[in-house]
Design an enzyme around this catalytic site. Structure first.
Site, PDB file in Angstrom:
ATOM      1  CE1 TYR A  25       1.137   5.026  -9.108  1.00  0.00           C
ATOM      2  CE2 TYR A  25       0.666   4.093  -6.938  1.00  0.00           C
ATOM      3  CZ  TYR A  25       1.127   5.137  -7.724  1.00  0.00           C
ATOM      4  OH  TYR A  25       1.567   6.276  -7.118  1.00  0.00           O
ATOM      5  N   GLY A  46      -4.576  -4.346 -14.131  1.00  0.00           N
ATOM      6  CA  GLY A  46      -3.513  -3.621 -14.836  1.00  0.00           C
ATOM      7  C   GLY A  46      -4.015  -3.054 -16.164  1.00  0.00           C
ATOM      8  CG  ASP A  69      -4.266 -15.830 -13.125  1.00  0.00           C
ATOM      9  OD1 ASP A  69      -5.389 -15.336 -13.249  1.00  0.00           O
ATOM     10  OD2 ASP A  69      -3.682 -16.004 -12.030  1.00  0.00           O
ATOM     11  CB  ILE A  70       1.003 -15.007 -10.926  1.00  0.00           C
ATOM     12  CG1 ILE A  70      -0.092 -14.604  -9.940  1.00  0.00           C
ATOM     13  CG2 ILE A  70       1.679 -13.796 -11.544  1.00  0.00           C
ATOM     14  CD1 ILE A  70       0.460 -14.118  -8.617  1.00  0.00           C
ATOM     15  CG  PHE A  75       5.144  -5.135  -8.636  1.00  0.00           C
ATOM     16  CD1 PHE A  75       5.521  -4.209  -7.674  1.00  0.00           C
ATOM     17  CD2 PHE A  75       6.104  -5.578  -9.536  1.00  0.00           C
ATOM     18  CE1 PHE A  75       6.826  -3.743  -7.613  1.00  0.00           C
ATOM     19  CE2 PHE A  75       7.414  -5.106  -9.488  1.00  0.00           C
ATOM     20  CZ  PHE A  75       7.770  -4.182  -8.522  1.00  0.00           C
ATOM     21  CE1 TYR A 105      -2.362  -5.765   0.225  1.00  0.00           C
ATOM     22  CE2 TYR A 105      -2.038  -4.125   1.952  1.00  0.00           C
ATOM     23  CZ  TYR A 105      -1.666  -4.677   0.735  1.00  0.00           C
ATOM     24  OH  TYR A 105      -0.608  -4.158   0.049  1.00  0.00           O
ATOM     25  CE  LYS A 136       0.768  -7.674  -0.848  1.00  0.00           C
ATOM     26  NZ  LYS A 136       1.549  -7.747  -2.074  1.00  0.00           N
ATOM     27  CG  PHE A 143       5.562   3.056   5.266  1.00  0.00           C
ATOM     28  CD1 PHE A 143       6.523   2.040   5.189  1.00  0.00           C
ATOM     29  CD2 PHE A 143       5.019   3.329   6.504  1.00  0.00           C
ATOM     30  CE1 PHE A 143       6.915   1.324   6.320  1.00  0.00           C
ATOM     31  CE2 PHE A 143       5.403   2.626   7.644  1.00  0.00           C
ATOM     32  CZ  PHE A 143       6.355   1.621   7.548  1.00  0.00           C
ATOM     33  CG  LEU A 162      -5.955  11.196   0.955  1.00  0.00           C
ATOM     34  CD1 LEU A 162      -7.425  11.450   1.221  1.00  0.00           C
ATOM     35  CD2 LEU A 162      -5.148  11.353   2.253  1.00  0.00           C
TER      36      LEU A 162
HETATM   37  N1  UDP Z   1      -8.669   8.402   3.356  1.00  0.00           N
HETATM   38  C1  UDP Z   1      -9.723   9.274   3.564  1.00  0.00           C
HETATM   39  N2  UDP Z   1     -10.665   9.376   2.582  1.00  0.00           N
HETATM   40  C2  UDP Z   1     -10.622   8.667   1.419  1.00  0.00           C
HETATM   41  C3  UDP Z   1      -9.518   7.786   1.210  1.00  0.00           C
HETATM   42  C4  UDP Z   1      -8.561   7.674   2.204  1.00  0.00           C
HETATM   43  O1  UDP Z   1      -9.831   9.932   4.592  1.00  0.00           O
HETATM   44  O2  UDP Z   1     -11.520   8.804   0.573  1.00  0.00           O
HETATM   45  C5  UDP Z   1      -7.628   8.269   4.390  1.00  0.00           C
HETATM   46  C6  UDP Z   1      -7.489   6.858   4.943  1.00  0.00           C
HETATM   47  O3  UDP Z   1      -8.360   6.691   6.038  1.00  0.00           O
HETATM   48  C7  UDP Z   1      -6.019   6.831   5.343  1.00  0.00           C
HETATM   49  C8  UDP Z   1      -5.338   7.771   4.346  1.00  0.00           C
HETATM   50  O4  UDP Z   1      -6.393   8.569   3.791  1.00  0.00           O
HETATM   51  O5  UDP Z   1      -5.848   7.382   6.625  1.00  0.00           O
HETATM   52  C9  UDP Z   1      -4.638   7.038   3.229  1.00  0.00           C
HETATM   53  O6  UDP Z   1      -5.542   6.113   2.678  1.00  0.00           O
HETATM   54  P1  UDP Z   1      -5.250   5.325   1.339  1.00  0.00           P
HETATM   55  O7  UDP Z   1      -6.491   4.525   1.021  1.00  0.00           O
HETATM   56  O8  UDP Z   1      -4.779   6.283   0.295  1.00  0.00           O
HETATM   57  O9  UDP Z   1      -4.025   4.371   1.678  1.00  0.00           O
HETATM   58  P2  UDP Z   1      -3.863   3.259   2.853  1.00  0.00           P
HETATM   59  O10 UDP Z   1      -3.293   4.001   4.033  1.00  0.00           O
HETATM   60  O11 UDP Z   1      -5.182   2.625   3.107  1.00  0.00           O
HETATM   61  O12 UDP Z   1      -2.878   2.309   2.262  1.00  0.00           O
END
Ligand code: UDP
Length: 328
Positions: free
Chosen positions: A11, A36, A51-52, A73, A141, A145, A169, A190
């Protein structure tokens, strides 16, 4: 510059490849295609399915392609999965990355740009988060990192390389022309899930926790456009000439949006309601994360083009409309 992009079919990597080309650089992609998509990389970009962790092949590619810098990435990125399968995450995100760094050393490549994460901060004592905040991850995770950030600091101190680590972020959105975008399997993020729920392609969106100490009770995140993230990487390439340079930057817009803000914005953009239901909190989720990215702006001259959620969701929606099956 000739830049090897590890995970360039993923991505964020695929968007970075585009930005490298736009800036006049020459990307070379290495991707094992575990997650990917070959279709995310244009045919005119040199592509190596590898593979890296395969050092011998990597050294050969780095030498043959006369690579000057590496952007990395190729990592696993699911918080929930990392809690369940920590060894998988340590193997891929730590062991394989160390192998990549070893291959670079052998081939004499000394510039490295690393995808790190705001998950290295854990639950911050206050907000917004600056780069000086303590890094105390609350999930495997984030630990993997942080482990690589620490290795990079040590390698830079030894003069072995110069690096920039970007603490992303929430990467979101898709290319402006809708030709490349987010296609994870399984999808856990999300915005794509909310789009699919609105389109009736999935069951109602589950909102993970409505009882957080936030204005509407749902988690706050800082959604930053994937092309804005990518542009920061290009800017950093020019800062790595001096051996031993060690740079860490937060990349976010600084604007917090709740899960319910995202639902509202997606339904405005799609002109359809997003069906949703309350669900328990997701393990490993901090209540609120948003960035102070002053450092990237002042030291790199980074400018955020997508300041707020709506235009980010618009690009994700365009990608979905043009590619309803993703890359399939
Ligand atoms: N989230 C949610 N429902 C979902 C997927 C994500 O409520 O089906 C919330 C999750 O708890 C977080 C925010 O959406 O607060 C962003 O989640 P995402 O998985 O997109 O990214 P992350 O913050 O984990 O990197």
């Amino acid at each position: 510059m000739k830049v090897l992009v590890a995970g360039g079919a993923g991505y964020i990597g695929s968007h970075c490849v585009r930005q490298l080309q736009k800036a006049g650089h020459h990307p070379i992609v290495v991707d094992n295609l575990a997650y990917g998509h070959r279709g995310a990389v244009h045919e005119d970009v040199p592509f190596h399915k590898a593979d890296i962790g395969d050092s011998e092949t990597l050294v050969e590619i780095l030498r043959r392609e006369e690579v000057e810098a590496v952007m990395h990435f190729a990592a696993f990125c699911y918080v929930g999965e990392s809690v369940e399968k920590p060894l998988l995450y340590y193997r891929n995100n730590v062991v394989a990355t160390l192998a990549l760094l070893g291959a670079m050393q052998e081939a004499g490549v000394k510039k490295f740009i690393f995808s790190s994460t705001c998950a290295t901060y854990g639950i911050p004592a206050k907000l917004p988060i600056t780069e000086e905040f303590p890094q105390i991850p609350i999930n495997p995770y984030g630990n993997t990192k942080l482990a690589i950030e620490m290795a990079l600091q040590d390698l830079a101190k030894a003069g072995s390389l110069s690096f920039a680590a970007f603490r992303y972020f929430n990467a979101a959105g898709a290319s402006e022309d809708g030709s490349i975008g987010e296609d994870h399997d399984p999808e856990t993020h999300l915005i794509p899930l909310a789009i699919d729920a609105a389109m009736g392609l999935r069951p109602p969106l589950q909102v993970f926790g409505e009882d957080y100490d936030t204005p509407d009770g749902t988690c706050l995140r800082d959604y930053v456009h994937v092309d804005d993230l990518s542009r920061a990487h290009i800017l950093a390439l020019d800062k790595l000439d001096k051996p031993g340079t060690a740079l860490c930057f937060n990349l976010g817009t600084g604007q917090p949006f709740s899960v319910k803000d995202v639902i509202e914005t997606v339904s405005e953009v799609l002109k359809r309601p997003v069906p949703w239901e309350a669900a328990p909190r997701r393990p490993g989720d901090p209540p609120a994360l948003y960035a102070d990215s002053t450092k990237a702006k002042s030291e790199l001259g980074w400018k955020v083009q997508y300041q707020t959620l709506r235009p980010i969701v618009e690009t994700a929606w365009r990608w979905h409309q043009m590619n309803p099956e993703g890359y399939r």
